[in-house]
Design a protein around this motif. Structure first.
Motif, PDB file in Angstrom:
ATOM      1  N   TYR A  52      70.045  75.995  22.508  1.00  0.00           N
ATOM      2  CA  TYR A  52      69.919  75.165  23.658  1.00  0.00           C
ATOM      3  C   TYR A  52      68.726  74.515  23.795  1.00  0.00           C
ATOM      4  O   TYR A  52      68.478  73.740  24.463  1.00  0.00           O
ATOM      5  N   VAL A 395      73.146  95.002  22.969  1.00  0.00           N
ATOM      6  CA  VAL A 395      73.906  94.012  23.864  1.00  0.00           C
ATOM      7  C   VAL A 395      73.585  92.659  23.713  1.00  0.00           C
ATOM      8  O   VAL A 395      74.155  91.858  23.651  1.00  0.00           O
ATOM      9  N   CYS A 396      72.230  92.495  23.490  1.00  0.00           N
ATOM     10  CA  CYS A 396      71.631  91.033  23.165  1.00  0.00           C
ATOM     11  C   CYS A 396      72.384  90.749  21.788  1.00  0.00           C
ATOM     12  O   CYS A 396      72.587  89.505  21.743  1.00  0.00           O
ATOM     13  N   VAL A 398      75.074  91.563  20.402  1.00  0.00           N
ATOM     14  CA  VAL A 398      76.599  91.246  20.767  1.00  0.00           C
ATOM     15  C   VAL A 398      76.790  89.906  21.146  1.00  0.00           C
ATOM     16  O   VAL A 398      77.573  89.110  20.643  1.00  0.00           O
ATOM     17  N   VAL A 399      76.129  89.443  22.267  1.00  0.00           N
ATOM     18  CA  VAL A 399      76.265  88.015  22.692  1.00  0.00           C
ATOM     19  C   VAL A 399      75.659  87.225  21.914  1.00  0.00           C
ATOM     20  O   VAL A 399      76.342  86.072  21.767  1.00  0.00           O
ATOM     21  N   TYR A 402      78.337  86.786  19.094  1.00  0.00           N
ATOM     22  CA  TYR A 402      79.810  86.231  19.829  1.00  0.00           C
ATOM     23  C   TYR A 402      79.469  84.943  20.032  1.00  0.00           C
ATOM     24  O   TYR A 402      80.508  84.027  19.751  1.00  0.00           O
ATOM     25  N   ALA A 403      78.360  84.427  20.581  1.00  0.00           N
ATOM     26  CA  ALA A 403      78.189  82.989  21.073  1.00  0.00           C
ATOM     27  C   ALA A 403      77.982  82.012  19.849  1.00  0.00           C
ATOM     28  O   ALA A 403      78.470  80.816  20.044  1.00  0.00           O
ATOM     29  N   ASN A 406      82.226  82.172  19.072  1.00  0.00           N
ATOM     30  CA  ASN A 406      83.125  82.483  19.966  1.00  0.00           C
ATOM     31  C   ASN A 406      84.322  83.297  19.222  1.00  0.00           C
ATOM     32  O   ASN A 406      85.593  83.421  19.553  1.00  0.00           O
ATOM     33  N   VAL A 411      80.717  90.232  15.812  1.00  0.00           N
ATOM     34  CA  VAL A 411      79.896  91.374  16.048  1.00  0.00           C
ATOM     35  C   VAL A 411      80.319  92.717  15.192  1.00  0.00           C
ATOM     36  O   VAL A 411      79.439  93.472  14.949  1.00  0.00           O
TER      37      VAL A 411
END
Lengths: 499, 180
Positions: A52, A395-396, A398-399, A402-403, A406, A411
């Motif tokens: 972004y 966790v970072c 994974v997101v 995934y992002a 979607n 993962v």
């Protein structure tokens, strides 16, 4: 050239780019200083967060992280005898014994040598990039195909340990890039009946798996290993200019070695510091002092590994060929930001390339200032509890994975490549060639196909292309050189030549 | 050949070679089933087949090298530079490796992904126990580490869920019980 660089420096010193350079350099130094965390890990994790962002800011941030992470490794290498990054291994040999006697002097030598190495490489980056990119504009499919071939052989032959394992890593990486839809004839291949594989393995989850998840598993295995710290005491990490003069020749030689090894496609900073250390030791009047706290060893290793960063950016920015595993991640970041790497980048997006070069130079200066001022704080950061850091990092991951699209499948790709990366490292198969093989496979196959099409399917079409033939002969020579070397020395040992 | 099985490094190389042979055979057979090219000279199968053959050759070479090295009793040396003698061994430590903990961590990573895959728990619900469990296993459930991990787990769970749904407009996995 000077005008372009001046304009780019003016741009990166504006508040927003400068903020990202400061942030990137600091995060890179921190990650480099903490054993078990690497620059590759940090940059892979940051890629999804930059989707972004303005592309220039994103790449400026990543380049600053790259510079910081290679430099930060010297802190744990010297004070804790644990190289924060693989490129600091050679620094450990003399840095730790020297730091036990004179911690501030050891750190000052390492930090100063890092700055000089970075700036010398920066000079070559500025001077060589424009003509190299113009030269690379002549390249067609045969040239690109043979250059990728040369890069893969080069990575394997200069990888630490066995050449056969280096090659195995490179070809395994290529293999994992193949499943999915083949654009040339519309065939689905190597999906083994799994629908998700029709899209292949995405670059980012693979990078997160290889660089981050595998490191988490490795850290879990080595969690009990605690460093033995050197007491910093009072003082400042600075050495006078007069004292630097006796290291002048060593600084320059090691920086040039680091830069040129960086330019070789696919060869990372750890090899650069090994070669510079070895050359300095061989040329030293006191080679027996190496390994006991010799200043020359510290200077050689740190100048070379930082110079390697700048050198490795040259093939990346001019030809789109990664000069090291981290450059492969930067190449992926360019692609994910819809920026076409290659020689055309300098023509269609010259301001962008010059901004990256300027950011590299500024990051080196900031690295020197930051490390000199905050070395005591960074030394404390090295002892941070990894049991707290590692879950946050996953966790970072994974997101981030995934992002991307979607889907939870990505993962699983992170977890799977984490296990694959860990397994390969345990088997002493280097991960650098694996990543570079994965990144370069589409280019390798696509250019080979295009080359055969323009030669009407004739493989000997390469003979009519002098540059391509040169690359091909270098690749063959790199492959055969160790074999011939041992055969001439002792025929019975020829089989070990690929070792 | 006996050396290959008795030496730990030899066993690792043999295991690597076996895995690579199996992968190479599977890839070659899968590529062989692809139809021949119609328009371009290479097609989809040629490069995978070539890479599979090269991989099988390299795996064989690694085993042969290990066997020959075992016969000579030579020790492996680094290719470019060797560590100097003296007080120089990096990361030298008496601490043992923890393969059991590493295996448990892999299970936890896979378990975390699995509960989100089957939507037993969503990202927000799964992240808190995951962070505490993984950090707890790594620290052997040290109380001081757990006390730090609890607020971090809550912050990651709530923070990322909010960031992705409200700012980036991406829905992280949700439990099937809460799905619309």
């Amino acid at each position: 050239m000077i005008g372009d660089l001046g304009a780019a420096l003016g741009y990166v010193l504006q508040p927003a780019p400068l903020f990202f350079i400061v942030l990137g350099t600091w995060l890179g130094i921190f990650v480099g200083a903490v054993p078990g965390l690497t620059g590759g890990m940090l940059i892979s994790l940051v890629i999804p967060l930059t989707f972004y962002m303005n592309s220039t800011h994103a790449l400026v941030l990543m380049i600053a992280m790259y510079v910081g992470s290679v430099s930060g490794g010297l802190i744990s290498a010297m004070l804790f005898r644990m190289p924060g990054t693989p490129s600091s291994i050679m620094t450990t040999f003399d840095g730790y014994p020297l730091a036990k006697r004179q911690p501030h002097r050891a750190l000052a030598l390492g930090i100063g040598a890092s700055l000089v190495g970075g700036l010398v490489a920066g000079f070559f980056l500025v001077v060589l990039s424009p003509p190299l990119s113009r030269w690379a504009l002549q390249f067609g499919p045969w040239e690109y195909f043979t250059m990728v071939l040369m890069a893969i052989v080069l990575i394997a032959s200069l990888s630490e340990g066995s050449m056969a394992k280096g090659l195995l890593g490179g070809f395994l990486g290529m293999l994992f890039a193949m499943p999915g839809f083949n654009e040339s004839d519309g065939q689905l291949r190597l999906t083994f009946g799994m629908q998700q594989l029709s899209d292949g393995f995405h670059l980012l989850p693979m990078l997160l798996g290889i660089f981050v998840a595998s490191q988490i598993i490795k850290d879990a295995l080595e969690m009990d290993r605690r460093p033995a710290a050197v007491d910093l005491g009072a003082g400042r990490a600075l050495v006078s200019i007069r004292q630097w003069t006796r290291h002048g020749w060593n600084l320059l030689r090691s920086s040039v070695i680091g830069t040129w090894i960086g330019i070789l496609p696919g060869v990372g900073a750890s090899i650069a510091s090994m070669v510079a250390y070895g050359v300095t030791k061989n040329m030293s009047k006191t080679p027996e002092a190496f390994g006991t706290g010799c200043e020359e060893g510290v200077v050689a290793s740190e100048a070379a590994n930082n110079a390697n960063v700048g050198g490795a950016l040259i093939p990346l920015l001019t030809m789109g060929i990664p000069g090291s595993p981290i450059d492969a991640i930067l190449l992926s970041a360019l692609i994910l930001h819809n920026i076409q790497p290659g020689p055309i980048l300098f023509i269609v997006n010259g301001d962008f390339v010059w901004a990256l070069i300027a950011a590299y130079l500024v990051a080196n200066l900031l690295m020197f200032a930051t490390m000199t001022v905050s070395v005591r704080l960074l030394a404390r950061a090295v002892t941070i509890d990894r049991a707290v850091l590692l879950p946050i990092i996953f966790v970072c991951c994974v997101v981030g994975a995934y992002a991307l699209a979607n889907r939870i499948y990505d993962v699983w790709v992170v977890v799977a490549f984490g296990i694959i990366g860990f397994g390969l490292e345990r088997a002493k198969v280097p991960l650098g060639p694996f990543v570079i093989g994965f990144v370069l496979e589409p280019l390798f196959e696509g250019e080979f196909r295009a080359a055969l099409q323009i030669s009407n399917g004739d493989i000997f079409g390469i003979v009519n292309q002098p540059i391509a033939m040169g690359f091909f002969l270098v690749a063959v020579a790199m492959l055969l050189w160790p074999l011939l070397q041992t055969r001439f020395r002792k025929p019975a040992r020829a089989v070990d030549s690929l070792d | 050949m006996h050396h290959l099985v008795s030496d730990p490094d030899g066993r690792v190389d043999l295991a690597l070679a076996v895995v690579v042979w199996v992968v190479a055979a599977a890839v070659y057979l899968a590529a062989a089933q692809l139809p021949p090219p119609l328009f371009d000279p290479v097609g989809s199968a040629a490069i995978p087949k070539l890479v599979a053959v090269v991989l099988a050759f390299l795996a064989t070479l690694i085993v042969v090298q290990r066997v020959m090295r075992g016969r000579r009793g030579r020790r492996e040396t680094p290719a470019l530079a060797s560590a100097p003698a003296g007080d120089a061994d990096p990361v030298a430590t008496d601490a043992p490796l923890r393969p059991g903990i590493a295996a448990i961590c892999v299970v936890i990573l896979a378990g975390y992904t699995a509960v989100m895959t089957f939507r037993i728990l969503g990202f927000r619900e799964a992240t808190v126990p995951f962070v505490i469990l993984l950090g707890g296993v790594l620290s052997r459930f040290r109380r001081s580490t757990l006390l730090i991990l609890v607020p971090i787990a809550l912050a990651l769970s709530i923070g990322f869920s909010w960031l992705f749904s409200e700012v980036l407009y991406i829905d992280l996995p949700v439990t099937r019980w809460l799905a619309p």
